[in-house]
Design a protein around this motif. Structure first.
Motif, mmCIF file in Angstrom:
data_model
loop_
_atom_site.group_PDB
_atom_site.id
_atom_site.type_symbol
_atom_site.label_atom_id
_atom_site.label_comp_id
_atom_site.label_asym_id
_atom_site.label_seq_id
_atom_site.Cartn_x
_atom_site.Cartn_y
_atom_site.Cartn_z
ATOM 1 N N GLY A 291 -11.210 28.970 26.765
ATOM 2 C CA GLY A 291 -11.275 28.629 25.350
ATOM 3 C C GLY A 291 -12.403 27.687 24.987
ATOM 4 N N TYR B 244 -9.441 35.139 24.575
ATOM 5 C CA TYR B 244 -8.789 33.884 24.187
ATOM 6 C C TYR B 244 -8.513 33.905 22.677
ATOM 7 C CZ TYR B 244 -7.528 29.023 25.183
ATOM 8 O OH TYR B 244 -6.837 27.849 25.381
ATOM 9 N N LYS C 265 -3.726 30.283 23.587
ATOM 10 C CA LYS C 265 -3.675 28.913 24.078
ATOM 11 C C LYS C 265 -2.262 28.505 24.460
ATOM 12 C CE LYS C 265 -4.880 24.170 22.760
ATOM 13 N NZ LYS C 265 -5.453 23.305 21.698
#
Length: 373
Positions: free
Chosen positions: A188, A309, A316
């Motif tokens: 990320g 991502y 996340k």
């Protein structure tokens, strides 16, 4: 004497005429009288027609408009799920009898039991496109088998089109919300690095337990965008050495999957059936590589892809990409209502070069049926 012969002939003609007048239209006795019924894939359903009055007549059975029998019976066996129309006609010179059957054959379903696993139970096929990890640990068929029952191993799919096909020990049900979780290894912010993979699903419509039925794409956030190319094809040529792998596509482009000094071996899959060249087909996503300062990045797409991502499905928090079977579309882009699926295919969706980091190549660590807790 001549008169006697004439009378005899007239009498015979009279008898023949009477017999002909007595012929009646078929009075048919069908073994199956209903107009609509359900059958199973690979199971025999026998249809037959008899007579109620002893009068003989001819038979015709048509399946989806094609004559399949002229006998009094027909054994129907569906080779795959679907709706079939069986039309029967019994006829003679006096008339005819018709009856139509609508036969519904549902997709075979392997039910979930108390012993069902939420993890991958079988790898059907692994064929990567050329890439830096291909032919070494992360790019070998034996590594693909390690995805069974796990979400912590890793397999590389190489460049565009490279794929893996897997299944579970049951049919995955299309529930409300997301149905599949597929694990990858994207990173990320601030240095995003995603290598988006497209997901396709299939039903075991012919009931043979093999992934040889029609495939449907799970249409993600980029599916309808003009930057996405449908029906894309790319052909890689084997250099048969540690050398760049050349390619050509159906858009008039050509290029190379470039080798690097971190992986000094042939990037072309040495276990592929064709050792001259190999062609992959699918939907091509636009490249998303760039830089943050001097750092090479590859940005994620919003939702609907693996090893991405994504913010749209909250990678996340979940640490996997979540997918909904209700996103399925056919080859023409039309929505498909799938109650269950049996096979999953993931393939690298981009044809892009990340410079010193090598080609963009989707990685898969495993998958889970979200319907099983």
């Amino acid at each position: 004497m001549k008169k006697s012969i004439s009378y005899a002939l007239l009498f015979c003609l009279f008898l023949f005429s009477c017999k002909k007048d007595k012929q009646m239209a078929p009075d048919v006795n069908l073994l199956i009288k209903a107009g609509a019924l359900q059958a199973k894939v690979a199971a025999i359903t026998t249809f037959s027609a008899g007579t109620n009055n002893g009068q003989a007549f001819q038979h015709e059975w048509k399946l989806d408009g094609k004559v399949v029998s002229t006998l009094y019976n027909f054994n129907f066996t569906a080779t795959k799920a679907g709706t079939y129309i069986l039309a029967y006609k019994g006829y003679n010179e006096a008339g005819e009898f018709k009856h139509t059957y609508t036969i519904t054959v549902p997709v075979p379903v392997v039910d979930i039991t108390a012993n069902s696993s939420r993890y991958i139970s079988r790898i059907f096929e692994y064929l990567p496109a050329p890439g830096q990890f291909v032919n070494e640990t992360l790019g070998k068929p034996e590594q693909a088998q390690k995805l069974i029952g796990s979400t912590t191993n890793l397999i590389s799919l190489g460049g565009f089109g490279g794929y893996i096909i897997f299944g579970f020990d049951h049919s995955v049900v299309n529930n409300s919300g997301n149905d599949l979780a597929i694990y990858g290894n994207p990173s990320g912010a601030p240095y995003h690095f995603s290598e988006p993979g497209i997901v396709m699903v299939s039903q075991d419509s012919n009931g043979n337990g093999l992934a040889d039925d029609e495939w449907y794409e799970l249409a993600g956030s980029e599916y309808t965008k003009t930057t996405t190319i449908k029906n894309y094809e790319i052909t890689y040529t084997n250099p048969k050495a540690f050398a760049n792998v050349t390619w050509k596509d159906n858009q008039g482009n050509s290029g190379e999957v470039k080798v690097n000094n971190f992986h000094k071996h042939n990037f072309y899959p040495e276990f592929a059936a064709n050792q001259e060249n190999i062609t992959f087909k699918g939907t091509l996503l636009p490249p998303s590589t760039g830089k943050v300062g001097s750092i090479i990045i590859s940005s994620p797409f919003d939702w609907g892809y693996t090893d991405s991502y994504s913010t749209g499905d909250d990678y996340k928090t979940n640490l996997y990409n979540s997918l909904d079977l209700s996103w399925a579309v056919d080859k023409n882009g039309s929505k498909v209502d799938l109650k269950t699926i049996d096979f999953v295919k993931v393939y690298t969706g981009q044809s892009a070069d990340a410079g010193s980091l090598g080609e963009i190549s989707t990685e898969v660590k495993g998958a889970v049926d979200l319907g099983i807790k």
